[in-house]
Design a protein around this motif. Structure first.
Motif, PDB file in Angstrom:
ATOM      1  N   LYS A 113       4.814  -8.228  -1.303  1.00  0.00           N
ATOM      2  CA  LYS A 113       5.645  -7.213  -0.650  1.00  0.00           C
ATOM      3  C   LYS A 113       4.804  -6.060  -0.138  1.00  0.00           C
ATOM      4  O   LYS A 113       5.069  -5.503   0.929  1.00  0.00           O
ATOM      5  CB  LYS A 113       6.719  -6.724  -1.629  1.00  0.00           C
ATOM      6  CG  LYS A 113       7.834  -7.742  -1.870  1.00  0.00           C
ATOM      7  CD  LYS A 113       8.572  -7.514  -3.174  1.00  0.00           C
ATOM      8  CE  LYS A 113       9.276  -6.199  -3.228  1.00  0.00           C
ATOM      9  NZ  LYS A 113      10.080  -6.059  -4.469  1.00  0.00           N
ATOM     10  N   LEU A 114       3.765  -5.705  -0.895  1.00  0.00           N
ATOM     11  CA  LEU A 114       2.853  -4.651  -0.446  1.00  0.00           C
ATOM     12  C   LEU A 114       2.105  -5.100   0.797  1.00  0.00           C
ATOM     13  O   LEU A 114       1.946  -4.329   1.756  1.00  0.00           O
ATOM     14  CB  LEU A 114       1.877  -4.306  -1.566  1.00  0.00           C
ATOM     15  CG  LEU A 114       0.843  -3.213  -1.270  1.00  0.00           C
ATOM     16  CD1 LEU A 114       1.523  -1.891  -0.949  1.00  0.00           C
ATOM     17  CD2 LEU A 114      -0.117  -3.053  -2.440  1.00  0.00           C
ATOM     18  N   PHE A 115       1.646  -6.331   0.814  1.00  0.00           N
ATOM     19  CA  PHE A 115       0.924  -6.863   1.970  1.00  0.00           C
ATOM     20  C   PHE A 115       1.810  -6.850   3.219  1.00  0.00           C
ATOM     21  O   PHE A 115       1.344  -6.552   4.335  1.00  0.00           O
ATOM     22  CB  PHE A 115       0.444  -8.284   1.684  1.00  0.00           C
ATOM     23  CG  PHE A 115      -0.346  -8.896   2.801  1.00  0.00           C
ATOM     24  CD1 PHE A 115      -1.662  -8.536   3.024  1.00  0.00           C
ATOM     25  CD2 PHE A 115       0.241  -9.829   3.652  1.00  0.00           C
ATOM     26  CE1 PHE A 115      -2.392  -9.089   4.069  1.00  0.00           C
ATOM     27  CE2 PHE A 115      -0.474 -10.391   4.696  1.00  0.00           C
ATOM     28  CZ  PHE A 115      -1.792 -10.023   4.909  1.00  0.00           C
ATOM     29  N   LEU A 116       3.097  -7.153   3.037  1.00  0.00           N
ATOM     30  CA  LEU A 116       4.044  -7.204   4.149  1.00  0.00           C
ATOM     31  C   LEU A 116       4.628  -5.826   4.482  1.00  0.00           C
ATOM     32  O   LEU A 116       5.507  -5.722   5.340  1.00  0.00           O
ATOM     33  CB  LEU A 116       5.179  -8.176   3.819  1.00  0.00           C
ATOM     34  CG  LEU A 116       4.764  -9.645   3.638  1.00  0.00           C
ATOM     35  CD1 LEU A 116       5.953 -10.485   3.177  1.00  0.00           C
ATOM     36  CD2 LEU A 116       4.184 -10.207   4.932  1.00  0.00           C
ATOM     37  N   ALA A 146      -7.566  -6.330   1.910  1.00  0.00           N
ATOM     38  CA  ALA A 146      -6.297  -5.690   2.270  1.00  0.00           C
ATOM     39  C   ALA A 146      -5.900  -4.560   1.332  1.00  0.00           C
ATOM     40  O   ALA A 146      -5.199  -3.632   1.736  1.00  0.00           O
ATOM     41  CB  ALA A 146      -5.177  -6.727   2.306  1.00  0.00           C
ATOM     42  N   PHE A 147      -6.350  -4.618   0.069  1.00  0.00           N
ATOM     43  CA  PHE A 147      -5.853  -3.694  -0.949  1.00  0.00           C
ATOM     44  C   PHE A 147      -6.980  -2.881  -1.575  1.00  0.00           C
ATOM     45  O   PHE A 147      -8.138  -3.288  -1.566  1.00  0.00           O
ATOM     46  CB  PHE A 147      -5.139  -4.460  -2.067  1.00  0.00           C
ATOM     47  CG  PHE A 147      -4.057  -5.386  -1.603  1.00  0.00           C
ATOM     48  CD1 PHE A 147      -2.900  -4.900  -1.025  1.00  0.00           C
ATOM     49  CD2 PHE A 147      -4.209  -6.760  -1.745  1.00  0.00           C
ATOM     50  CE1 PHE A 147      -1.897  -5.754  -0.600  1.00  0.00           C
ATOM     51  CE2 PHE A 147      -3.212  -7.624  -1.336  1.00  0.00           C
ATOM     52  CZ  PHE A 147      -2.049  -7.132  -0.757  1.00  0.00           C
ATOM     53  N   GLU A 148      -6.587  -1.751  -2.164  1.00  0.00           N
ATOM     54  CA  GLU A 148      -7.533  -0.966  -2.952  1.00  0.00           C
ATOM     55  C   GLU A 148      -6.767  -0.132  -3.969  1.00  0.00           C
ATOM     56  O   GLU A 148      -5.596   0.206  -3.773  1.00  0.00           O
ATOM     57  CB  GLU A 148      -8.377  -0.054  -2.063  1.00  0.00           C
ATOM     58  CG  GLU A 148      -7.583   1.017  -1.331  1.00  0.00           C
ATOM     59  CD  GLU A 148      -8.477   1.852  -0.416  1.00  0.00           C
ATOM     60  OE1 GLU A 148      -9.695   1.604  -0.374  1.00  0.00           O
ATOM     61  OE2 GLU A 148      -7.934   2.755   0.263  1.00  0.00           O
ATOM     62  N   LYS A 185      -2.682   0.137  -3.237  1.00  0.00           N
ATOM     63  CA  LYS A 185      -2.076   0.349  -1.923  1.00  0.00           C
ATOM     64  C   LYS A 185      -2.808  -0.509  -0.902  1.00  0.00           C
ATOM     65  O   LYS A 185      -3.827  -1.126  -1.195  1.00  0.00           O
ATOM     66  CB  LYS A 185      -2.176   1.817  -1.532  1.00  0.00           C
ATOM     67  CG  LYS A 185      -3.607   2.284  -1.194  1.00  0.00           C
ATOM     68  CD  LYS A 185      -3.615   3.716  -0.705  1.00  0.00           C
ATOM     69  CE  LYS A 185      -5.005   4.167  -0.257  1.00  0.00           C
ATOM     70  NZ  LYS A 185      -5.451   3.494   0.996  1.00  0.00           N
ATOM     71  N   ARG A 186      -2.266  -0.555   0.292  1.00  0.00           N
ATOM     72  CA  ARG A 186      -2.987  -1.186   1.398  1.00  0.00           C
ATOM     73  C   ARG A 186      -4.140  -0.274   1.825  1.00  0.00           C
ATOM     74  O   ARG A 186      -3.998   0.950   1.848  1.00  0.00           O
ATOM     75  CB  ARG A 186      -2.048  -1.418   2.578  1.00  0.00           C
ATOM     76  CG  ARG A 186      -1.016  -2.521   2.364  1.00  0.00           C
ATOM     77  CD  ARG A 186      -0.145  -2.661   3.615  1.00  0.00           C
ATOM     78  NE  ARG A 186      -0.979  -2.930   4.790  1.00  0.00           N
ATOM     79  CZ  ARG A 186      -1.194  -4.141   5.313  1.00  0.00           C
ATOM     80  NH1 ARG A 186      -0.621  -5.201   4.770  1.00  0.00           N
ATOM     81  NH2 ARG A 186      -1.950  -4.296   6.378  1.00  0.00           N
ATOM     82  N   LYS A 187      -5.262  -0.865   2.195  1.00  0.00           N
ATOM     83  CA  LYS A 187      -6.407  -0.065   2.612  1.00  0.00           C
ATOM     84  C   LYS A 187      -6.124   0.721   3.886  1.00  0.00           C
ATOM     85  O   LYS A 187      -6.701   1.794   4.106  1.00  0.00           O
ATOM     86  CB  LYS A 187      -7.634  -0.965   2.819  1.00  0.00           C
ATOM     87  CG  LYS A 187      -8.301  -1.404   1.525  1.00  0.00           C
ATOM     88  CD  LYS A 187      -9.601  -2.135   1.816  1.00  0.00           C
ATOM     89  CE  LYS A 187     -10.327  -2.479   0.523  1.00  0.00           C
ATOM     90  NZ  LYS A 187     -11.610  -3.186   0.783  1.00  0.00           N
ATOM     91  N   ASP A 188      -5.246   0.214   4.723  1.00  0.00           N
ATOM     92  CA  ASP A 188      -4.968   0.900   5.984  1.00  0.00           C
ATOM     93  C   ASP A 188      -3.904   1.980   5.842  1.00  0.00           C
ATOM     94  O   ASP A 188      -3.502   2.608   6.825  1.00  0.00           O
ATOM     95  CB  ASP A 188      -4.564  -0.104   7.071  1.00  0.00           C
ATOM     96  CG  ASP A 188      -3.327  -0.925   6.695  1.00  0.00           C
ATOM     97  OD1 ASP A 188      -2.680  -0.628   5.673  1.00  0.00           O
ATOM     98  OD2 ASP A 188      -3.015  -1.885   7.430  1.00  0.00           O
TER      99      ASP A 188
END
Length: 264
Positions: free
Chosen positions: A164-167, A194-196, A114-117
């Protein structure tokens, strides 16, 4: 004259003893889908798992070449006998209709990223129903994903799913642990933080060589490959190559059991 023929015949048999190993196995045409860091066209030696497969065959007298295609295309080539086998095939019962499985080569843990945020966590798959999960098109994804009624969106590649996950077009990506780490490291700089991973690995799949049932010598190919693989295991060569792929340290068993029970 008879003595000369006998001498000539003996000489030919003597020379055949040196030449025969070169013809002990035929040329093999294998296929795979890019799945770094395990195997990919751009990797040194086409990746460690590809290196293992080719070396195991070489020990048995075969020369194996490898070409890369999207999974659906690679599978079709194997089904129709245009390729002798596919590297990295995960076990599914229905695939036994067109491929004979080798002994296991390398495990791969399947995880969610997922995104870290994103404030997202779960302990059961059913808790992920509100989210959209990116999966690979044509991949043998864990059946528990679909049994839990989760919303999925297919992508043409794992790289595309990460983008797509980043966006923020999807909420999660279902992906191999080592593959995710590789793609993040090799991706754009903004991927670095960005991810974890979220949650424990949900499955442990196993790479096999899948040999086409459409080729007449499929049984012999699997037998020879398994023997070559076992010799690499015995002399430590297999562990030496595959030690570059660390596994996730888990505190509990995967949601889905490891798929080795049919082909241990």
């Amino acid at each position: 004259m008879g003595k000369k023929l006998l001498t000539l015949s003996g000489f030919c048999l003597f020379m055949l003893g040196f030449i025969q190993p070169a013809f002990a196995g035929r040329e093999l045409h294998l296929v795979a889908t890019n799945y770094p860091p395990f195997y990919a066209d751009a990797l040194p030696e086409q990746g460690g798992v590809a290196q293992v497969v080719k070396e195991a065959f070489k020990r048995q007298g075969y020369n194996a070449s490898l070409k890369f295609y999207p999974f659906a295309r690679a599978a079709l080539l194997v089904k129709t006998g245009q390729a002798d086998g596919i590297i990295g095939l995960w076990y599914r019962k229905e695939r036994e209709q067109w491929a004979q499985y080798s002994a296991p080569i390398q495990p791969v843990q399947i995880v969610f990223y997922k995104r870290k945020d994103a404030p997202l966590s779960f302990s059961q798959l059913s808790e992920l129903k509100p989210y959209t999960i990116g999966i690979g098109r044509g991949y043998a994804n864990p059946p528990e994903i679909f049994a839990a009624g989760l919303t999925t969106e297919e992508g043409n590649s794992d790289e595309m799913n990460l983008k797509k996950l980043f966006l923020k077009r999807i909420d999660l990506v279902l992906i191999g642990h080592n593959l995710a780490r590789y793609l993040i490291k090799k991706g754009p700089a903004e991927y670095n933080d960005a991810f974890e991973q979220v949650g424990q690995p949900i499955a442990t799949e196993v790479f096999h060589l899948g040999v086409s049932l459409a080729v007449t010598d499929h049984q012999q190919l699997v037998t020879d490959f398994n023997q070559g693989l076992e010799s690499m295991r015995s002399d430590g060569r297999l562990a030496s190559i595959l030690s570059q792929y660390p596994q996730v340290e888990t505190t509990q068993a995967p949601v889905e059991k490891t798929r080795t029970e049919v082909h241990p």
